[in-house]
Write an enzyme that holds these catalytic residues in place. Sequence first.
Site, mmCIF file in Angstrom:
data_model
loop_
_atom_site.group_PDB
_atom_site.id
_atom_site.type_symbol
_atom_site.label_atom_id
_atom_site.label_comp_id
_atom_site.label_asym_id
_atom_site.label_seq_id
_atom_site.Cartn_x
_atom_site.Cartn_y
_atom_site.Cartn_z
ATOM 1 N N LYS A 1 -7.738 -4.543 4.844
ATOM 2 C CA LYS A 1 -6.421 -4.255 5.399
ATOM 3 C C LYS A 1 -5.443 -5.387 5.058
ATOM 4 C CE LYS A 1 -8.066 -0.674 7.732
ATOM 5 N NZ LYS A 1 -8.929 0.031 6.771
ATOM 6 N N GLN B 1 8.091 -13.194 22.136
ATOM 7 C CA GLN B 1 7.837 -14.579 22.553
ATOM 8 C C GLN B 1 8.681 -15.577 21.778
ATOM 9 O OE1 GLN B 1 3.577 -15.563 23.078
ATOM 10 N NE2 GLN B 1 3.151 -13.433 22.519
ATOM 11 N N VAL C 1 3.121 0.415 4.290
ATOM 12 C CA VAL C 1 2.383 1.196 5.288
ATOM 13 C C VAL C 1 0.962 0.659 5.439
ATOM 14 C CG1 VAL C 1 3.740 3.267 4.864
ATOM 15 C CG2 VAL C 1 1.648 2.919 3.553
ATOM 16 N N THR C 2 0.384 0.875 6.641
ATOM 17 C CA THR C 2 1.069 1.319 7.839
ATOM 18 C C THR C 2 1.408 0.089 8.687
ATOM 19 O OG1 THR C 2 -0.996 1.670 9.103
ATOM 20 C CG2 THR C 2 -0.145 3.537 7.878
ATOM 21 N N LYS D 1 -6.633 -4.891 -3.182
ATOM 22 C CA LYS D 1 -7.314 -5.522 -2.036
ATOM 23 C C LYS D 1 -8.322 -4.544 -1.448
ATOM 24 C CE LYS D 1 -3.541 -4.284 1.191
ATOM 25 N NZ LYS D 1 -4.247 -3.508 2.198
ATOM 26 N N ASP E 1 0.794 -1.250 0.000
ATOM 27 C CA ASP E 1 0.000 0.000 0.000
ATOM 28 C C ASP E 1 0.819 1.289 0.000
ATOM 29 O OD1 ASP E 1 -1.908 -1.955 0.253
ATOM 30 O OD2 ASP E 1 -2.767 -1.223 2.123
ATOM 31 N N CYS F 1 -2.160 -2.279 7.865
ATOM 32 C CA CYS F 1 -2.152 -3.243 6.756
ATOM 33 C C CYS F 1 -0.955 -4.179 6.780
ATOM 34 C CB CYS F 1 -2.255 -2.496 5.429
ATOM 35 S SG CYS F 1 -3.881 -1.720 5.245
HETATM 36 N N1 TIU Z 1 -2.727 0.428 4.265
HETATM 37 C C1 TIU Z 1 -3.171 0.733 5.485
HETATM 38 O O1 TIU Z 1 -2.493 0.598 6.481
HETATM 39 N N2 TIU Z 1 -4.459 1.238 5.559
HETATM 40 C C2 TIU Z 1 -4.883 2.082 6.552
HETATM 41 O O2 TIU Z 1 -6.023 2.471 6.595
HETATM 42 N N3 TIU Z 1 -3.950 2.468 7.442
HETATM 43 C C3 TIU Z 1 -4.068 3.402 8.425
HETATM 44 O O3 TIU Z 1 -3.167 3.503 9.241
HETATM 45 N N4 TIU Z 1 -5.136 4.184 8.463
#
Ligand code: TIU
Length: 227
Positions: A132, A202, A157-158, A129, A24, A162
């Site tokens: 997430k 862990q 990210v993030t 997709k 992403d 995701c």
């Molecule tokens: N790709 C992803 O992480 N989608 C999100 O919505 N991330 C946020 O941190 N909002």
Amino acid sequence: MAVLDAEPGPIEIDPGSTAVLMIDMQRDFLEPGGFGAALGNDVALLGRVVAPCQALLALARTCGIAVLHTREGHRPDMMDAPRAKVERSPKGLRIGDPGPMGRILIRGEPGHDIIPELAPLDSEPVIDKPGKGAFYQTDLESMLRNRGIDTLLVAGVTTEVCVHTTVREANDRGLRCVVIGDCCGSYFPHFHATALEMVAAQGGDLGGIFGWVSEVASLRRAFAAGG
Ligand code: TIU
């Protein structure tokens, strides 16, 4: 075969059965006026991961490691966009609403595209997709199985959204996951740090609860030493 320094311990990487999964890295998350900004986030916080991600892509392309990219987004008719997701942003800033980069998080719009610095090669699949996780409602799992991939180097990210969701999904599908920490970013630095800790927690010499955490410099060293 290369031995990669990682937390909580080293891991052997075979380039032929490994893929970089670049999650992403879209204008909608990294640039003003997109989905990330619509959720109230400071998108400038994500810019620092672009250069390490460029280094990761260059290394993978040189070493013969497969590269796959993902994009989060929805069909223009939004029939795949759950109401519960759409309605969590204020009116006017919702998925599908017009913004400076086109309709927010909609496939085909400029904001949905991957940032030009990390543009996929024609040979690199891009997985669209709706959620997430990169495995939810996509053909990613069959693509990886058909290519004999059992290990993912995960970036993007993030970190806690995701990236983490995808790592969890991959774990349950029997894939080994190495999160490349300096190639992941979050609007919340403390979530980023904790999310990475959670991956390697862990564990001992054989890996953490979700896998491993490493960085680009370690990958470079591992492959220079005989990958
Ligand atoms: N790709 C992803 O992480 N989608 C999100 O919505 N991330 C946020 O941190 N909002």
